[in-house]
Design an enzyme around this catalytic site. Structure first.
Site, mmCIF file in Angstrom:
data_model
loop_
_atom_site.group_PDB
_atom_site.id
_atom_site.type_symbol
_atom_site.label_atom_id
_atom_site.label_comp_id
_atom_site.label_asym_id
_atom_site.label_seq_id
_atom_site.Cartn_x
_atom_site.Cartn_y
_atom_site.Cartn_z
ATOM 1 N N LYS A 52 0.850 -1.203 0.000
ATOM 2 C CA LYS A 52 0.000 0.000 0.000
ATOM 3 C C LYS A 52 0.884 1.251 0.000
ATOM 4 C CE LYS A 52 -3.650 -2.688 2.113
ATOM 5 N NZ LYS A 52 -4.328 -3.154 3.334
ATOM 6 N N GLN A 96 -4.398 -1.747 9.754
ATOM 7 C CA GLN A 96 -4.267 -3.059 9.116
ATOM 8 C C GLN A 96 -4.772 -4.169 10.043
ATOM 9 O OE1 GLN A 96 -3.098 -3.656 5.845
ATOM 10 N NE2 GLN A 96 -3.813 -5.725 6.259
ATOM 11 N N ASP A 119 -10.737 2.381 3.972
ATOM 12 C CA ASP A 119 -10.898 0.933 3.804
ATOM 13 C C ASP A 119 -12.387 0.581 3.692
ATOM 14 O OD1 ASP A 119 -8.869 -0.877 3.425
ATOM 15 O OD2 ASP A 119 -8.293 -0.992 5.538
#
Ligand code: NAD
Length: 293
Positions: A52, A96, A119
């Site tokens: 990412k 994450q 997200d």
């Protein structure tokens, strides 16, 4: 069989995005900025976050990686989230997953400002997605819809069988595909660990989306001739016979299913790179205040 090349589509979309980001920088005098919090040293999570951050550089975003120790307290993590929520230079950020067991993932997800939730995991964005309102789509389902679009895969009226009902993949993709939209209008069957006769359900699928987390779970006798197969799974299997001692495989037994499928995503190089693209597109939307003011 045609391979659905997520890696190539992702590269193409990121290249286009880079030009848009250049124009944005010229007009606004700043670059979009994505932050990521990584708790602990799970090797898979480190690799995902690394990809990412790398993609941010490729498209011209600033990125900040915040690494916290595996035994960081829940309070310390929530404090870090508060700082990012309040930082005007951060357009969006991710935490994450998975998190260590002593940290409540729901609490963490709820603590993220939905306007920075690139997200797309916050229930506010999830609810808006379910109602077809502007929102940050969850990154993986978003990436899958972009792949379907790019390969002109018709979903209207098709029977899609989704295997797995997680909040981040199976459930949201089943909602998106059944909604009235360009990559929707499908008849969706959402299956899971308690589903009976999975094989007979899968054999009636025009499109299969596998998000289970069990290596090579979908075998060729579970797939009808000509079906389209999207494999979301990323599983590392260890064996001394592999060059590096391990290799990545999906939830679909690719080597056999490819002879039945008309189109199929590989692992790696299928859905994975498209998840990162979903995240980049959401971050750019956040920077432009395209979804929320
Ligand atoms: P999860 O563990 O949260 O959910 C797994 C789902 O599979 C559950 O809903 C469960 O009911 C279902 N399941 C388990 N056993 C089953 C069985 N025997 N039959 C039918 N269904 C069964 O997983 P997740 O977070 O959705 O991830 C699934 C896979 O996708 C994992 O391999 C993960 O690493 C991968 N993943 C990939 C990406 C990507 O970018 N490609 C993103 C997220 C997750």
């Amino acid at each position: 069989m045609k391979l659905i090349d997520g890696k190539a589509v992702a590269a193409e979309i990121k290249n286009n995005l880079k030009h848009e980001v250049d124009a944005y920088r010229l007009s606004s005098g700043r670059s979009p900025h994505l932050a990521a919090i990584l708790v602990g040293d799970n090797p898979a999570s480190q690799a995902y976050v690394g990809n990412k951050v790398k993609s941010c550089g490729e498209v011209g975003f600033n990125s900040t990686l915040i690494r916290l120790d595996a035994n960081t307290s829940e309070d310390a993590l929530l404090h870090q989230i508060k700082l990012l929520n309040e930082d005007p230079d951060i357009d969006g950020f991710i935490v994450q997953l998975p998190l260590p067991d002593h940290i409540d993932e729901v609490k963490v997800t709820l603590a993220i400002d939905y306007k920075k939730d690139v997200d797309g995991f916050h229930p506010y964005n999830f609810g808006r997605m379910a109602q077809g309102l502007p929102c940050f789509l969850p990154a993986t389902p978003y990436g899958i819809t972009l792949l379907l679009e790019r390969y002109n895969i018709e979903t209207a009226g098709k029977h899609v069988v989704v295997v797995g009902r997680s909040n981040i993949v199976g459930t949201p993709i089943s909602i998106l595909l059944s909604r009235k939209s360009k990559t929707g209008d499908a008849t969706v069957t959402l299956t899971h660990s308690k589903t009976k006769n999975l094989q007979s359900i899968l054999l009636k699928a025009d499109i299969i989306i596998a998000a289970i987390g069990i290596p090579n779970f979908i075998k060729d006798d579970m797939v009808s001739q000509g079906a389209i197969v999207i494999d979301v799974g990323i599983n590392r299997i260890e064996s001394e016979s592999y060059t590096n001692g391990s290799k990545l495989v999906g939830d679909v037994d690719f080597e056999h299913v490819r002879y039945k499928a008309s189109m199929i995503t590989p692992v790696p190089g299928g859905v994975g790179p498209m998840t990162v693209v979903g995240l980049m597109l959401n971050t750019f939307k956040a920077a432009k205040k395209e979804v929320y003011q």
